[in-house]
Design a protein around this motif. Structure first.
Motif, short mmCIF file in Angstrom:
data_model
loop_
_atom_site.label_atom_id
_atom_site.label_comp_id
_atom_site.label_asym_id
_atom_site.label_seq_id
_atom_site.Cartn_x
_atom_site.Cartn_y
_atom_site.Cartn_z
N VAL A 1 10.89 41.62 27.97
CA VAL A 1 10.03 42.47 28.79
C VAL A 1 10.19 42.10 30.26
O VAL A 1 10.29 42.98 31.13
N ALA A 2 10.23 40.81 30.54
CA ALA A 2 10.42 40.36 31.92
C ALA A 2 11.76 40.84 32.46
O ALA A 2 11.85 41.28 33.62
N ASN A 3 12.79 40.76 31.64
CA ASN A 3 14.11 41.25 32.06
C ASN A 3 14.07 42.75 32.35
O ASN A 3 14.70 43.23 33.29
N ALA A 4 13.33 43.49 31.54
CA ALA A 4 13.21 44.93 31.75
C ALA A 4 12.51 45.22 33.08
O ALA A 4 12.94 46.09 33.84
N ILE A 5 11.48 44.47 33.36
CA ILE A 5 10.76 44.67 34.63
C ILE A 5 11.66 44.33 35.81
O ILE A 5 11.71 45.06 36.80
N ASP A 6 12.39 43.23 35.71
CA ASP A 6 13.31 42.84 36.78
C ASP A 6 14.35 43.93 37.04
O ASP A 6 14.64 44.26 38.19
N CYS A 7 14.89 44.47 35.98
CA CYS A 7 15.91 45.51 36.12
C CYS A 7 15.34 46.75 36.80
O CYS A 7 15.97 47.35 37.66
N CYS A 8 14.13 47.10 36.42
CA CYS A 8 13.49 48.29 37.00
C CYS A 8 13.15 48.11 38.47
O CYS A 8 13.06 49.08 39.21
N GLN A 9 12.97 46.88 38.89
CA GLN A 9 12.61 46.62 40.27
C GLN A 9 13.83 46.39 41.17
O GLN A 9 13.68 46.16 42.36
N ALA A 10 15.00 46.48 40.60
CA ALA A 10 16.22 46.27 41.39
C ALA A 10 16.37 47.38 42.42
O ALA A 10 15.89 48.50 42.23
N ASP A 11 17.05 47.05 43.50
CA ASP A 11 17.25 48.02 44.58
C ASP A 11 18.06 49.23 44.14
O ASP A 11 17.91 50.31 44.68
N ASN A 12 18.93 49.04 43.17
CA ASN A 12 19.81 50.13 42.76
C ASN A 12 19.44 50.70 41.39
O ASN A 12 20.27 51.32 40.73
N ALA A 13 18.21 50.52 40.97
CA ALA A 13 17.78 51.03 39.65
C ALA A 13 17.66 52.55 39.68
O ALA A 13 17.15 53.13 40.63
N SER A 14 18.14 53.17 38.62
CA SER A 14 17.99 54.61 38.47
C SER A 14 16.96 54.87 37.37
O SER A 14 16.60 53.96 36.62
N LEU A 15 16.50 56.11 37.28
CA LEU A 15 15.57 56.45 36.20
C LEU A 15 16.20 56.19 34.83
O LEU A 15 15.55 55.67 33.93
N ALA A 16 17.46 56.55 34.70
CA ALA A 16 18.13 56.36 33.42
C ALA A 16 18.27 54.87 33.08
O ALA A 16 18.03 54.46 31.94
N ALA A 17 18.63 54.07 34.07
CA ALA A 17 18.76 52.63 33.84
C ALA A 17 17.41 52.02 33.49
O ALA A 17 17.31 51.17 32.59
N ALA A 18 16.37 52.45 34.18
CA ALA A 18 15.04 51.94 33.89
C ALA A 18 14.61 52.32 32.48
O ALA A 18 14.05 51.51 31.74
N CYS A 19 14.89 53.53 32.09
CA CYS A 19 14.54 53.99 30.75
C CYS A 19 15.31 53.19 29.70
O CYS A 19 14.74 52.72 28.71
N ASP A 20 16.59 53.00 29.92
CA ASP A 20 17.41 52.22 28.99
C ASP A 20 16.88 50.79 28.88
O ASP A 20 16.78 50.24 27.79
N THR A 21 16.51 50.24 30.01
CA THR A 21 16.00 48.87 30.04
C THR A 21 14.68 48.76 29.31
O THR A 21 14.44 47.81 28.58
N TRP A 22 13.80 49.74 29.47
CA TRP A 22 12.51 49.69 28.80
C TRP A 22 12.62 49.93 27.30
O TRP A 22 11.78 49.47 26.53
N LEU A 23 13.65 50.64 26.88
CA LEU A 23 13.83 50.86 25.45
C LEU A 23 14.44 49.62 24.78
O LEU A 23 14.27 49.42 23.58
N SER A 24 15.12 48.79 25.55
CA SER A 24 15.81 47.62 24.99
C SER A 24 14.90 46.56 24.38
O SER A 24 15.24 46.00 23.35
N PRO A 25 13.76 46.19 25.00
CA PRO A 25 12.96 45.12 24.41
C PRO A 25 12.51 45.39 22.98
O PRO A 25 12.28 44.46 22.21
N LEU A 26 12.41 46.63 22.62
CA LEU A 26 11.95 46.96 21.27
C LEU A 26 12.95 46.50 20.21
O LEU A 26 12.59 46.28 19.06
#
Length: 133
Positions: free
Chosen positions: A38-63
Motif C-alpha cells: 500500500v505504501a508503494n502504491a501511494i509513493d507511485c501515485c505521488q510521483a511527479d510523472n504519475a498518470s491516471l493509468a499508472a496510479a490505477c495500476d498501482t492501486w490495483l496491485s496491492p490486492l
C-alpha cells in the motif's frame, strides 16, 4: 509471552517489559510488511510523472500481494480503493496503451463500459476498435 503472563509475579518487571516490547516490535514489523504494498502504491501515485493509468495500476496491485494477509486489512484497502478509484480512472487505465486495463475485474470493466455509454454511446464502438488493435 504466555510464560510472562502465567508467571507475572515471579518475573523481573524489566524483563517482562522487554519481552512485551519485543512482541510489540514483531507485531509492528508484521504490520509494516503487510502495508508495504500500500505504501508503494501511494509513493507511485505521488510521483511527479504519475498518470491516471499508472496510479490505477498501482492501486490495483496491492490486492494481489501475498503480504496483505489480514482479511480485515484487505477489506480496508478495498474500501479505500473504491473511494479513490472512480470510473474515470478505470477508463483511463483501460484506454492506456501501456496497461490496457489488464488488472480490471469484470465489475470494473463493466463500470468502464457504463461510464463510456453515459458520456456518449458511440464511445463503446471506439473502445472495441481500440481493443482490437
Amino acid at each position: 509471552m504466555k510464560i510472562v503472563q502465567d508467571h507475572e509475579d515471579e518475573i523481573d518487571q524489566n524483563i517482562a517489559k522487554k519481552i512485551q516490547a519485543i512482541n510489540i516490535l514483531r507485531n509492528a514489523k508484521d504490520m509494516a510488511d503487510q502495508l508495504r504494498p500500500v505504501a508503494n502504491a501511494i509513493d507511485c501515485c505521488q510521483a511527479d510523472n504519475a498518470s491516471l493509468a499508472a496510479a490505477c495500476d498501482t492501486w490495483l496491485s496491492p490486492l494481489d500481494h501475498p503480504e496483505l494477509q489480514s482479511p480485515a486489512l484487505k477489506h480496508i484497502v478495498v474500501k479505500r480503493l473504491k473511494q479513490a478509484i472512480l470510473p474515470e480512472h478505470l477508463t483511463a487505465y483501460k484506454l492506456d496503451p501501456e496497461y490496457q486495463g489488464v488488472k480490471l475485474s469484470a465489475a470494473q470493466t463493466e463500470a468502464v463500459n457504463e461510464f463510456l455509454v453515459s458520456k456518449n454511446s458511440t464511445f463503446i464502438a471506439e473502445l472495441i476498435t481500440f481493443q482490437a488493435k
